[in-house]
Design a protein around this motif. Structure first.
Motif, PDB file in Angstrom:
ATOM      1  N   VAL A   1      15.331  18.437  73.900  1.00 41.31           N
ATOM      2  CA  VAL A   1      16.435  17.348  73.851  1.00 41.31           C
ATOM      3  C   VAL A   1      17.111  17.039  72.649  1.00 41.31           C
ATOM      4  O   VAL A   1      18.274  16.632  72.579  1.00 41.31           O
TER       5      VAL A   1
ATOM      6  N   SER B   1      21.174  17.278  71.695  1.00 44.91           N
ATOM      7  CA  SER B   1      21.567  15.682  71.587  1.00 44.91           C
ATOM      8  C   SER B   1      23.069  15.494  71.164  1.00 44.91           C
ATOM      9  O   SER B   1      24.028  14.603  71.512  1.00 44.91           O
TER      10      SER B   1
ATOM     11  N   VAL C   1      25.521  21.608  77.032  1.00 51.37           N
ATOM     12  CA  VAL C   1      24.211  21.146  77.566  1.00 51.37           C
ATOM     13  C   VAL C   1      23.846  21.313  78.801  1.00 51.37           C
ATOM     14  O   VAL C   1      22.947  21.783  79.192  1.00 51.37           O
TER      15      VAL C   1
ATOM     16  N   LEU D   1      15.983  13.360  79.479  1.00 53.23           N
ATOM     17  CA  LEU D   1      17.197  12.845  79.091  1.00 53.23           C
ATOM     18  C   LEU D   1      17.625  11.612  79.588  1.00 53.23           C
ATOM     19  O   LEU D   1      17.235  11.114  80.437  1.00 53.23           O
ATOM     20  N   ASP D   2      18.423  10.820  78.907  1.00 49.45           N
ATOM     21  CA  ASP D   2      19.119   9.660  79.083  1.00 49.45           C
ATOM     22  C   ASP D   2      20.146   9.812  80.400  1.00 49.45           C
ATOM     23  O   ASP D   2      20.365  11.151  80.681  1.00 49.45           O
TER      24      ASP D   2
ATOM     25  N   THR E   1      23.845  11.443  79.578  1.00 48.34           N
ATOM     26  CA  THR E   1      23.760  12.556  79.069  1.00 48.34           C
ATOM     27  C   THR E   1      23.611  13.522  80.188  1.00 48.34           C
ATOM     28  O   THR E   1      24.270  14.594  80.460  1.00 48.34           O
ATOM     29  N   LEU E   2      22.514  13.148  81.293  1.00 50.33           N
ATOM     30  CA  LEU E   2      22.449  14.013  82.439  1.00 50.33           C
ATOM     31  C   LEU E   2      23.633  13.908  83.354  1.00 50.33           C
ATOM     32  O   LEU E   2      23.944  15.195  83.684  1.00 50.33           O
TER      33      LEU E   2
END
Length: 425
Positions: free
Chosen positions: A170, A174, A181, A200-201, A204-205
């Motif tokens: 992660v 970042s 990603v 992951l938040d 981001t996902l």
């Protein structure tokens, strides 16, 4: 403490009231959430832990933080009141760092940590305040305490250890672009992928999910529980979320739509009405819309918003109120290049592109692609029979639908020959 380049020590904001745009107190700041990065880069601050009056703790993303003063923390936007749950790769400044012992030549503990705004609403942890004792006094009591402020990278105990754990992955991704990603996720074994996805938040996902091949999108979203899957879909661009939901079983798709925030679900449902390979099925419902009295200065301010992609920021659309899709009567469009050459006080409505006819939501992919080629566009308006602006198609949406379904997967594994979708021409 509100200057852009100044350090904000975390101990000074803990306990401060959190107020919304109306000046009403929402709760109080209790901690700061951060995640580590590799190569000794300063950790990225993700947000604040806020305690509501009901004693429930929630998460407030740093992008919502508008201003920090000695008296309060001000935010913009809505408050998500779901209970905060810390992920495995997330850390809390006060809970995890304050009073923590670090390796030095004498007893030393962390007394404070500072953060600094590095870009618009992006914050990093920058320095660490260390309190050391210099042995015992001549009377046999505790020695003299001294405080030293050092850079984060100078405290070896805080730098990530070797070993590619989920936290390490992660941290590595970042600062990557969403496509990169996605490639990292594509290459992970199932067990490691599950751990990384859990860490992951949602934003981001969601961005990475949009870059994965369709079969991997379905596989990944199916591994998430219903609430998490709905949150991730809510963070995706509406057109990408609609494309993904189309591929899910009807009962699963309806369950996720019911779990999504009502306004986000409504945007996706509007897109699902149209066939996938039409302007309506490809469009985003969130273009830049201005009222008829908007000036060039107003338009350029909107185009500078960070949330806009370069394609969406390349053109503004003038409509009668309401200034959201489906809008009031569509008046016309103006290119950002023309805005840049005009006086700031000039009305945008006086400088519209009179030659640009909008697309219809039922326009097929072949017609849309020719439209883009004819007018040399990267974004185009979509208007319904009532002459309301209902969205805009961007050139990346057109390319996504023209390329083969598995083009993302081929790109991740090895170079592939480009083919055009059968319905493109």
């Amino acid at each position: 403490m509100n200057a852009k380049d100044s350090h904000v020590f975390i101990s000074r904001i803990i306990g401060l009231p959190l107020v919304d745009a109306a000046g009403d107190q929402v709760g109080r700041v209790k901690d700061v959430v951060y995640h580590l990065r590799i190569n000794n880069l300063a950790p990225r601050v993700k947000g604040l832990v806020v305690e509501l009056f009901a004693r429930q703790r929630i998460f407030m993303p740093m992008i919502r933080v508008h201003n920090i003063t000695v008296n309060q923390v001000a935010i913009l936007g809505q408050v998500d009141t779901r209970r905060f749950t810390k992920r495995d790769t997330e850390f809390l400044v006060a809970a995890d760092l304050f009073d923590r012992a670090v390796s030095r030549d004498r007893p030393t503990r962390i007394s404070d940590v500072s953060m600094m705004q590095v870009r618009n609403r992006e914050w990093e942890l920058r320095s660490v305040a260390l309190r050391s004792k210099s042995g015992v006094s001549r009377f046999g009591f505790g020695g003299r305490s001294t405080t030293e402020v050092v850079r984060w990278s100078e405290v070896a105990d805080l730098v990530m250890l070797k070993g590619r754990t989920a936290a390490h992955i992660v941290a590595e991704i970042s600062d990557m672009k969403p496509a990169d990603v996605a490639k990292e996720l594509h290459d992970l074994d199932p067990e490691k992928l599950s751990a990384v996805v859990a860490a992951l938040d949602d934003e981001t996902l969601a961005e990475a999910l949009e870059e994965l091949p369709e079969d991997e999108q379905i596989q990944l979203i199916s591994t998430l529980d219903g609430e998490r899957a709905a949150d991730v879909l809510g963070e995706m661009d509406p057109d990408d979320a609609a494309d993904l939901i189309r591929d899910l079983p009807n009962d699963v798709a309806e369950d996720l739509l019911e779990r999504m925030e009502p306004d986000e679900a409504l945007e996706v449902r509007r897109l699902l009405v149209y066939e996938q390979f039409t302007a309506g099925g490809m469009m985003t419902p969130e273009p830049v819309i201005l009222d008829t009295d908007a000036t060039v200065a107003d338009a350029l301010a909107r185009c500078r918003e960070e949330s806009l992609t370069p394609a969406l920021a390349s053109m503004v659309f003038v409509c009668r109120p309401p200034a959201e899709t489906p809008s009031g009567r569509y008046i016309g469009a103006c290119h950002v290049q023309q805005l840049l050459r005009a006086a700031p006080t000039l009305l945008v409505a006086t400088m519209l592109d009179s030659d640009l006819e909008p697309l219809q939501p039922t326009s097929p992919l072949a017609q849309v692609s020719r439209f883009f080629a004819t007018y040399n566009l990267v974004v185009a308006p979509v208007v319904n029979e009532s002459h309301q602006l209902i969205g805009a198609v961007t050139v990346d949406d057109v390319l996504d639908h023209m390329l083969p379904d598995d083009w993302r997967g081929e790109h991740m594994d090895e170079p592939a020959q480009t083919e055009v979708h059968d319905g493109a021409y």
